[in-house]
Motif scaffolding. Structure first.
Motif, PDB file in Angstrom:
ATOM      1  N   ASP A  87       0.835  -1.206   0.000  1.00  0.00           N
ATOM      2  CA  ASP A  87       0.000   0.000   0.000  1.00  0.00           C
ATOM      3  C   ASP A  87       0.869   1.256   0.000  1.00  0.00           C
ATOM      4  O   ASP A  87       0.591   2.226  -0.724  1.00  0.00           O
ATOM      5  CB  ASP A  87      -0.931   0.012   1.212  1.00  0.00           C
ATOM      6  N   ASN A  90       2.135   1.885  -3.327  1.00  0.00           N
ATOM      7  CA  ASN A  90       1.068   1.994  -4.326  1.00  0.00           C
ATOM      8  C   ASN A  90       1.143   0.856  -5.350  1.00  0.00           C
ATOM      9  O   ASN A  90       1.019   1.072  -6.560  1.00  0.00           O
ATOM     10  CB  ASN A  90       1.119   3.358  -5.029  1.00  0.00           C
ATOM     11  N   GLN A 116      -4.071  -6.573  -4.606  1.00  0.00           N
ATOM     12  CA  GLN A 116      -2.619  -6.369  -4.648  1.00  0.00           C
ATOM     13  C   GLN A 116      -1.901  -7.451  -5.446  1.00  0.00           C
ATOM     14  O   GLN A 116      -0.805  -7.215  -5.951  1.00  0.00           O
ATOM     15  CB  GLN A 116      -2.055  -6.338  -3.227  1.00  0.00           C
TER      16      GLN A 116
END
Length: 267
Positions: A87, A90, A116
């Motif tokens: 996260d 990104n 992800q």
């Protein structure tokens, strides 16, 4: 291979050591290492991968240059570390390459955050590795006698007979024996408490399984059975290699990974 930058990334109360190479705008490939090692096990593999990829390696908590919060840890905490790291970077739609403990983290992350992860490489790993009694005994011996108390037995499980007889073993013995007791036993407790059989069998994404023919920690049949839980997965065996085929056979390992990345359109 492009830039190879190293930095610390805060993941909530502690920081993980990250190295990033390749093209920062490329498709991401994330590498997670085994218990008692660090991100350097991937060095020789990266040199043989295609250009245009964003290559991310990190040290798990308590390993390498990452922070070592007080243990023991749960697998959920290790998965959360990876989730927060991606996260912070990104990262979406990554191919996650996890070896042994790193392969357990890979499974947990795919179960939790499929945004992800678009594909997995489950290397020398399983949904459950050894029994809790075995891990409890290893943890007790290391707490009593330090990393050296288990290093010879561990290295025998890790490496093929030919590799153990060669000059390169000193590097990996030093890596293992310089590992902190707190970090190793903390992550060992996470492995001891993990059984991903049911959630992993529910995964539906591209998966490549890789095993070493002389792996004494996660034998080939165990890896084969693990990836077979996921429909459409493929299994590859690297001969004359143990638990860390990325160290013993990096060219072969990179070739298998490259083929997989091309097949799924990641490169």
């Amino acid at each position: 291979m492009g830039r190879d930058a190293m930095r610390m990334v805060d993941v909530g109360g502690h920081a993980l050591h990250l190295r990033e190479a390749g093209d920062p705008r490329g498709a991401p490939v994330v590498f997670a290492h085994a218990l008692g090692t660090d991100l350097r096990i991937w060095d020789a593999v990266l040199a043989h991968l295609p250009t245009g990829l964003r290559l991310l390696r990190y040290d798990l908590r308590g390993h390498g240059l990452s922070d070592c919060p007080p243990g023991p840890y749960g697998m959920g905490a290790l998965v959360r570390d990876a989730e927060r790291l991606l996260d912070a970077l990104n990262v979406r739609g990554a191919v996650f390459v996890g070896l042994s403990l790193g392969g357990m983290v890979a499974q947990g992350l795919a179960i939790k955050r499929l945004d992800q992860i678009r594909a997995l490489v489950l290397s020398n790993t399983a949904t459950k590795i050894d029994t809790k009694d075995i891990w409890d005994r290893r943890i007790a011996e290391i707490r009593a006698g330090g990393m050296a108390a288990q290093s010879s037995a561990t290295l025998e499980r890790w490496f093929s007979r030919d590799f153990r007889a060669g000059p390169g073993m000193a590097i990996w013995r030093n890596m293992l024996e310089r590992q902190t007791v707190e970090g190793y036993t903390g992550c060992a407790a996470a492995v001891a408490g993990t059984d991903f059989y049911t959630p992993t069998s529910g995964l539906r994404l591209p998966v490549l399984g890789i095993a070493g023919s002389e792996d004494g920690s996660t034998p080939p049949d165990l890896v084969r059975e693990t990836v077979a839980l996921i429909p459409g997965s493929r299994f590859e065996l690297i001969r004359r290699a143990g638990h860390l085929p990325c160290v013993e056979r990096p060219v072969t390992y990179a070739a298998l990974l490259t083929r997989f990345l091309k097949e799924i359109g990641h490169v």
